[in-house]
Structure formats: structure tokens, C-alpha cells
Scaffold this active site. Sequence first.
Site, PDB file in Angstrom:
ATOM      1  N   GLU A 125       0.815  -1.222   0.000  1.00  0.00           N
ATOM      2  CA  GLU A 125       0.000   0.000   0.000  1.00  0.00           C
ATOM      3  C   GLU A 125       0.848   1.271   0.000  1.00  0.00           C
ATOM      4  OE1 GLU A 125      -3.172   0.483  -0.376  1.00  0.00           O
ATOM      5  OE2 GLU A 125      -3.985  -1.539  -0.165  1.00  0.00           O
ATOM      6  N   THR A 126       1.846   1.338   0.864  1.00  0.00           N
ATOM      7  CA  THR A 126       2.588   2.614   0.991  1.00  0.00           C
ATOM      8  C   THR A 126       4.089   2.442   1.221  1.00  0.00           C
ATOM      9  OG1 THR A 126       2.290   2.745   3.399  1.00  0.00           O
ATOM     10  CG2 THR A 126       0.559   3.763   2.022  1.00  0.00           C
TER      11      THR A 126
END
Length: 268
Positions: A125-126
Amino acid sequence: MLHCALAAGIGLALSVASANAAVPCGSGSFQAWLDDFKTEAASKGISQATITASLNGVTLDQSVLSRDHSQKVFDQTFEQFSGRMVPPRLARGANMLKRYGSVLSRIEETYGVPGEVLVAIWGLETDYGVNIGKFPTLRSLATLAYDCRRSEMFRGELLDALRIIDRGDLTPAEMRGAWAGEIGQTQFMPSNYMKYAVDFDANGRRDLLRSPPDVLASTANLLASYGWQRGKDWQPGSPNFAVLQQWNKSDVYIRTVAYFATQLTHAP
């Protein structure tokens, strides 16, 4: 005469109510729509201080509308996507498993979700919180709520973003993330932040921007709420894979999460 006056009063009230009805999405100026939204937020119990601090000066973001209207179909194969995303994140993921080992053990004990799955999601995701996004969340959500494509959905998300601020988890200035309003190190929409974020480090805030214990526990809480089965597999075809599919509808993405998590179980 009394009945006539009463009827006239009711008629006047109805006309006022009609005049005060919600400004439709996309009609009139953005500022008129925003002013109407502020009234709605106050009627839903959000404090005036939060409304003022969060929404005064917010303007339409044309770049967000452009992104929303030009989304492309995800067309990479599993081999292409996993080959691009997993190898560069594997070594750091293994380090994160060790670094947060005791926290992840407590999270698995509480929610039943293994650390490998949580770290895989976190990395994809990040990049473990490195790339959470720079878009002002309130501006993005207000823009998407004003636009008519998914107005009701984003109106609800904007209300929940204000509730997050109202309860003291984040300030308006801190609330930055992806262009469509996702917040934090595993990219929660505000509605999921409100429902599933937990204060796992016990500092009084559910902080999905800066607190890895809160981030990982909240992600586990969300998966548990979707029906994650403790101690079971997460490979395609399993009940837990179906739970992961509720995180993201892309089969390629979720197969990559499952593959990444399995690779982490074998990491040195």
C-alpha cells in the site's frame, strides 16, 4: 382564522425547508455546495470548531476530478504485478516482521491475523508508510462529493473525515493521503478509519499516519471484521483469500498480497 394562519405557517415552513434543501451535486458554485454541506455537518453533530478549521478556504481540486474521470482499467497480469512489487519490498518486509515482532504477536493474539499478511499489505500500500500520499484529504473528498459521479459515497466519507478530526485522532492539516481520500499507512477510507481504527499503542489517538502499532492492529481489526479465520491459510480459494478480496476487488492485487505474505513466511 386560526386554522388559516396555521395553514399559512405550515406553507411558509415548507417553502423555507424547500429553499434550504441540499444543494445538488455539481450545480451552482462549489462554495454554495460547501456552505450547504457545512450546515449538514453541524446537523449531524460535528462541532462548529471542526467544521470551520477543516472546511474554511477549501477549494475544488480539478486534478482530483481529472484523475477520477480518467481511471484506467488495471491490466497487468499477476506475474507482471507481483514481479514488479514484491522483490523490492521483501527484504524490508522481513526486517519489519522482526522489528515489530512483539507487536505483531499481540495483534495476532487479539485479531487472529498473522503478521506476514499485515506486513505484505503495509508494504504494497505505501512502502511501509513512506508513500502515504500528499493530497489534502478534505479537499479531495469535498471535490469528489461535489462532483456527481459518486457524490453520496464521498459526502459520507467527508462527514467521517470530519468525525475523525472531531474525536481528536488527526488535525485537518495532518489529514493528507491519496487523491481519492485514502488516509494512513494502509490507506483507509475515512469510513473504515471510523469503524476499525484502534489505539493499539494506547496513547489516546487512533493514529494511522505515524503509529505502526495502530496501523497494523487497525488493518487486522478490519480483516477480522470481514471474517478472517484464525490459523487458516490465505491462498487463492481459501476463506481467508475471500476476506482479502474485500480489502481490494482486484484479483491480481490480492493474489500478490497472498504471494508476498507467503514469501515473508520463508524469509530468513
